[in-house]
Design a protein around this motif. Structure first.
Motif, PDB file in Angstrom:
ATOM      1  N   THR A 105     -69.765  45.078 -21.646  1.00 43.83           N
ATOM      2  CA  THR A 105     -70.383  44.788 -22.941  1.00 43.83           C
ATOM      3  C   THR A 105     -69.674  43.638 -23.638  1.00 43.83           C
ATOM      4  O   THR A 105     -70.313  42.709 -24.165  1.00 43.83           O
ATOM      5  N   ALA A 106     -68.344  43.670 -23.661  1.00 42.20           N
ATOM      6  CA  ALA A 106     -67.577  42.617 -24.339  1.00 42.20           C
ATOM      7  C   ALA A 106     -67.798  41.256 -23.679  1.00 42.20           C
ATOM      8  O   ALA A 106     -68.028  40.246 -24.368  1.00 42.20           O
ATOM      9  N   LEU A 107     -67.750  41.215 -22.334  1.00 47.63           N
ATOM     10  CA  LEU A 107     -67.956  39.953 -21.631  1.00 47.63           C
ATOM     11  C   LEU A 107     -69.357  39.403 -21.863  1.00 47.63           C
ATOM     12  O   LEU A 107     -69.538  38.191 -22.043  1.00 47.63           O
ATOM     13  N   SER A 108     -70.353  40.281 -21.861  1.00 44.81           N
ATOM     14  CA  SER A 108     -71.729  39.820 -22.045  1.00 44.81           C
ATOM     15  C   SER A 108     -71.927  39.226 -23.436  1.00 44.81           C
ATOM     16  O   SER A 108     -72.609  38.208 -23.589  1.00 44.81           O
ATOM     17  N   ALA A 267     -80.435  33.931 -18.227  1.00 45.15           N
ATOM     18  CA  ALA A 267     -79.563  35.099 -18.369  1.00 45.15           C
ATOM     19  C   ALA A 267     -80.386  36.384 -18.465  1.00 45.15           C
ATOM     20  O   ALA A 267     -80.047  37.404 -17.856  1.00 45.15           O
ATOM     21  N   THR A 268     -81.489  36.321 -19.226  1.00 48.87           N
ATOM     22  CA  THR A 268     -82.333  37.507 -19.381  1.00 48.87           C
ATOM     23  C   THR A 268     -82.980  37.900 -18.058  1.00 48.87           C
ATOM     24  O   THR A 268     -83.000  39.079 -17.670  1.00 48.87           O
ATOM     25  N   GLY A 269     -83.506  36.908 -17.337  1.00 45.58           N
ATOM     26  CA  GLY A 269     -84.138  37.200 -16.049  1.00 45.58           C
ATOM     27  C   GLY A 269     -83.145  37.695 -15.008  1.00 45.58           C
ATOM     28  O   GLY A 269     -83.398  38.689 -14.313  1.00 45.58           O
ATOM     29  N   PHE A 270     -82.013  37.010 -14.905  1.00 46.72           N
ATOM     30  CA  PHE A 270     -81.027  37.392 -13.896  1.00 46.72           C
ATOM     31  C   PHE A 270     -80.486  38.790 -14.187  1.00 46.72           C
ATOM     32  O   PHE A 270     -80.355  39.613 -13.271  1.00 46.72           O
ATOM     33  N   MET A 271     -80.162  39.062 -15.442  1.00 46.19           N
ATOM     34  CA  MET A 271     -79.593  40.362 -15.778  1.00 46.19           C
ATOM     35  C   MET A 271     -80.624  41.493 -15.692  1.00 46.19           C
ATOM     36  O   MET A 271     -80.250  42.655 -15.638  1.00 46.19           O
ATOM     37  N   SER A 272     -81.904  41.144 -15.689  1.00 49.04           N
ATOM     38  CA  SER A 272     -82.922  42.163 -15.433  1.00 49.04           C
ATOM     39  C   SER A 272     -82.769  42.692 -14.015  1.00 49.04           C
ATOM     40  O   SER A 272     -82.812  43.908 -13.775  1.00 49.04           O
ATOM     41  N   TRP A 372     -69.864  46.096 -10.510  1.00 55.26           N
ATOM     42  CA  TRP A 372     -69.497  45.747 -11.882  1.00 55.26           C
ATOM     43  C   TRP A 372     -68.630  44.485 -11.921  1.00 55.26           C
ATOM     44  O   TRP A 372     -68.728  43.681 -12.859  1.00 55.26           O
ATOM     45  N   GLN A 373     -67.803  44.288 -10.921  1.00 58.22           N
ATOM     46  CA  GLN A 373     -67.008  43.061 -10.869  1.00 58.22           C
ATOM     47  C   GLN A 373     -67.900  41.838 -10.685  1.00 58.22           C
ATOM     48  O   GLN A 373     -67.658  40.774 -11.272  1.00 58.22           O
ATOM     49  N   LEU A 374     -68.940  41.978  -9.868  1.00 57.94           N
ATOM     50  CA  LEU A 374     -69.923  40.900  -9.745  1.00 57.94           C
ATOM     51  C   LEU A 374     -70.645  40.669 -11.070  1.00 57.94           C
ATOM     52  O   LEU A 374     -70.975  39.522 -11.424  1.00 57.94           O
ATOM     53  N   PHE A 375     -70.891  41.754 -11.787  1.00 54.12           N
ATOM     54  CA  PHE A 375     -71.512  41.679 -13.105  1.00 54.12           C
ATOM     55  C   PHE A 375     -70.637  40.855 -14.053  1.00 54.12           C
ATOM     56  O   PHE A 375     -71.130  39.972 -14.772  1.00 54.12           O
ATOM     57  N   TYR A 376     -69.337  41.127 -14.042  1.00 47.69           N
ATOM     58  CA  TYR A 376     -68.410  40.351 -14.877  1.00 47.69           C
ATOM     59  C   TYR A 376     -68.402  38.882 -14.468  1.00 47.69           C
ATOM     60  O   TYR A 376     -68.425  37.979 -15.332  1.00 47.69           O
ATOM     61  N   ALA A 377     -68.376  38.629 -13.158  1.00 47.57           N
ATOM     62  CA  ALA A 377     -68.323  37.255 -12.663  1.00 47.57           C
ATOM     63  C   ALA A 377     -69.555  36.465 -13.090  1.00 47.57           C
ATOM     64  O   ALA A 377     -69.461  35.271 -13.412  1.00 47.57           O
ATOM     65  N   GLU A 378     -70.715  37.117 -13.102  1.00 44.91           N
ATOM     66  CA  GLU A 378     -71.942  36.416 -13.507  1.00 44.91           C
ATOM     67  C   GLU A 378     -71.864  35.969 -14.949  1.00 44.91           C
ATOM     68  O   GLU A 378     -72.333  34.863 -15.289  1.00 44.91           O
ATOM     69  N   TYR A 379     -71.277  36.784 -15.809  1.00 43.14           N
ATOM     70  CA  TYR A 379     -71.167  36.388 -17.213  1.00 43.14           C
ATOM     71  C   TYR A 379     -70.171  35.262 -17.422  1.00 43.14           C
ATOM     72  O   TYR A 379     -70.159  34.621 -18.472  1.00 43.14           O
ATOM     73  N   LEU A 380     -69.309  35.021 -16.433  1.00 41.59           N
ATOM     74  CA  LEU A 380     -68.454  33.841 -16.482  1.00 41.59           C
ATOM     75  C   LEU A 380     -69.227  32.574 -16.094  1.00 41.59           C
ATOM     76  O   LEU A 380     -68.896  31.472 -16.542  1.00 41.59           O
ATOM     77  N   LEU A 381     -70.264  32.747 -15.276  1.00 39.36           N
ATOM     78  CA  LEU A 381     -71.065  31.607 -14.823  1.00 39.36           C
ATOM     79  C   LEU A 381     -72.199  31.254 -15.783  1.00 39.36           C
ATOM     80  O   LEU A 381     -72.580  30.076 -15.882  1.00 39.36           O
ATOM     81  N   ILE A 382     -72.732  32.247 -16.482  1.00 42.89           N
ATOM     82  CA  ILE A 382     -73.918  32.032 -17.327  1.00 42.89           C
ATOM     83  C   ILE A 382     -73.718  30.920 -18.366  1.00 42.89           C
ATOM     84  O   ILE A 382     -74.621  30.067 -18.541  1.00 42.89           O
ATOM     85  N   PRO A 383     -72.588  30.835 -19.077  1.00 44.28           N
ATOM     86  CA  PRO A 383     -72.443  29.744 -20.059  1.00 44.28           C
ATOM     87  C   PRO A 383     -72.433  28.363 -19.428  1.00 44.28           C
ATOM     88  O   PRO A 383     -72.611  27.350 -20.138  1.00 44.28           O
ATOM     89  N   LEU A 384     -72.234  28.279 -18.120  1.00 44.26           N
ATOM     90  CA  LEU A 384     -72.184  26.978 -17.436  1.00 44.26           C
ATOM     91  C   LEU A 384     -73.540  26.558 -16.887  1.00 44.26           C
ATOM     92  O   LEU A 384     -73.661  25.471 -16.314  1.00 44.26           O
ATOM     93  N   VAL A 385     -74.552  27.429 -17.051  1.00 42.81           N
ATOM     94  CA  VAL A 385     -75.910  27.074 -16.622  1.00 42.81           C
ATOM     95  C   VAL A 385     -76.529  26.211 -17.716  1.00 42.81           C
ATOM     96  O   VAL A 385     -76.684  26.634 -18.863  1.00 42.81           O
ATOM     97  N   ARG A 386     -76.904  24.983 -17.379  1.00 39.28           N
ATOM     98  CA  ARG A 386     -77.462  24.058 -18.370  1.00 39.28           C
ATOM     99  C   ARG A 386     -78.704  23.353 -17.819  1.00 39.28           C
ATOM    100  O   ARG A 386     -78.851  23.227 -16.599  1.00 39.28           O
TER     101      ARG A 386
END
Length: 386
Positions: A105-108, A267-272, A372-386
């Protein structure tokens, strides 16, 4: 005269007195010696017995520590000293809070909040305060949701997750009710005083869905129905988190118009996809208790192996879509990070899945935490999607 008085107390067998006295003293010394030997032997036997009991108890305690570490179960309440009471209480609350969900939750929230940042000047104290308000309020609500679920699943958790405080008896039902009620009130109180409607509605909808998912009253306890349960998790993890917390920063903190840029849609589509995987996979290790108590999860209906590979397929599809989104970016740095990042995660996922023993509950549980670790890693990548 003196000799006569003394002679009056002497035995009539005067001729034998010297020899008898010598024998008597010798016997007395032998008796004392034998008593000393018996006393020392008894003491030695007692110490050996005590050593054996201490050694066995020590081995038993060490074995319980090892077993607890492997099974995530707490060590028994053998030490109730004041020095241990606080660490034990913190450990129990740590397990009660389901920390992997708190971290997610915090990372997202941090990741999605960064999507509203347009330039370096946006990193202002107001931004960081707004992010912290969202994290703290969501943390309180997260404790309510996972706590309510444990209150509703005490008997099931005695089979599936006996290390949780309510299932193990560390927390009474009254304590659990007090904790979840307090954290729900604190969450709504903070959301109200902050004054952000996106934040308040995110908390309210999460409260409603979390309650309907777990609480055992007529028309509710939606976790009994596989499709509805999955929709609840997708609604919170995929839609509310991405949209509401982005709007909290975009409209309340920055005061800008409602705009949904490409990274937010991605982010919305991927996290779905990811939320569906979490909703499906979390029931794989719990199949035994779910069968006993009539929870008709997809794992109960389809079997562990089939649901496992459905989850892997969904995640690999999501990573493939992310690679295509990254390839369409006009920024070279974003293309490189997004493409290579998701290629690496997809390969790691496939390799780990192929080596997982689906007959072992501990292996499946470990893989679930890997998800869940993959879940955390994705939230590290999402801000870099432009």
């Amino acid at each position: 005269m003196k000799s006569l008085i003394i002679a009056s107390f002497v035995s009539p067998q005067l001729p034998y007195s010297s020899s008898s006295t010598g024998c008597y003293h010798a016997s007395l010394r032998a008796l004392k010696h034998n008593r000393a030997i018996r006393s020392q032997s008894s003491y030695a036997i007692h110490n050996i017995g005590r050593f054996k009991r201490t050694f066995l108890l020590s081995r038993k305690h060490n074995a319980s520590i090892v077993a607890s570490a492997v099974s995530e179960q707490p060590v028994g309440p053998g030490d109730t000293s004041p020095q241990r009471s606080l660490p034990n209480a913190l450990n129990a609350f740590y397990r009660f809070s389901r920390p992997h969900t708190v971290i997610g939750t915090a990372l997202s929230i941090v990741s999605v909040s960064l999507l509203a940042v347009q330039n370096l000047s946006d990193f202002s104290p107001v931004f960081f305060i707004g992010v912290m308000e969202a994290i703290v309020a969501s943390f309180f609500m997260n404790i309510y949701i996972v706590g309510l679920n444990q209150l509703s699943d005490i008997e099931i958790d005695k089979v599936n997750k006996p290390y949780l405080p309510l299932a193990s008896g560390e927390y009474s039902v009254k304590t659990g009710v007090l904790i979840v009620s307090s954290f729900a009130l604190m969450s709504f109180w903070l959301g109200w005083i902050v004054g952000s409607w996106p934040l308040f509605w995110a908390l309210f909808v999460s409260f409603v869905l979390g309650t309907a998912y777990s609480i055992n009253i007529p028309m509710l306890r939606w976790k009994r129905f596989a499709l509805v349960a999955a929709m609840c998790i997708v609604a919170v993890r995929a839609i509310i988190v991405q949209i509401a917390f982005y709007l909290h920063i975009q409209t309340f903190v920055y005061g800008r118009l409602v705009v949904f840029p490409k990274p937010v849609i991605f982010a919305t589509g991927f996290m779905s996809f990811f939320s569906v995987v979490i909703a499906l996979f979390k029931d794989i290790p719990d199949i035994v208790g779910d069968k006993i108590f009539g929870i008709q999860s997809f794992t109960v209906r389809l079997g562990q192996k089939r649901v496992f590979w459905i989850c892997i397929l969904l995640l690999e599809v999501a990573y493939g879509a992310a690679i295509l989104v990254g390839a369409s970016s006009p920024f070279l740095w974003s293309r490189c990070i997004t493409i290579f990042g998701h290629v690496i995660l997809g390969l790691i996922l496939w390799r780990r899945a192929k080596s997982t023993d689906l007959e072992s509950k501990s292996a499946i549980t470990s893989f679930y935490m890997f998800i869940w670790q993959l879940f955390y890693a994705e939230y590290l990548l999402i801000p870099l999607v432009r």
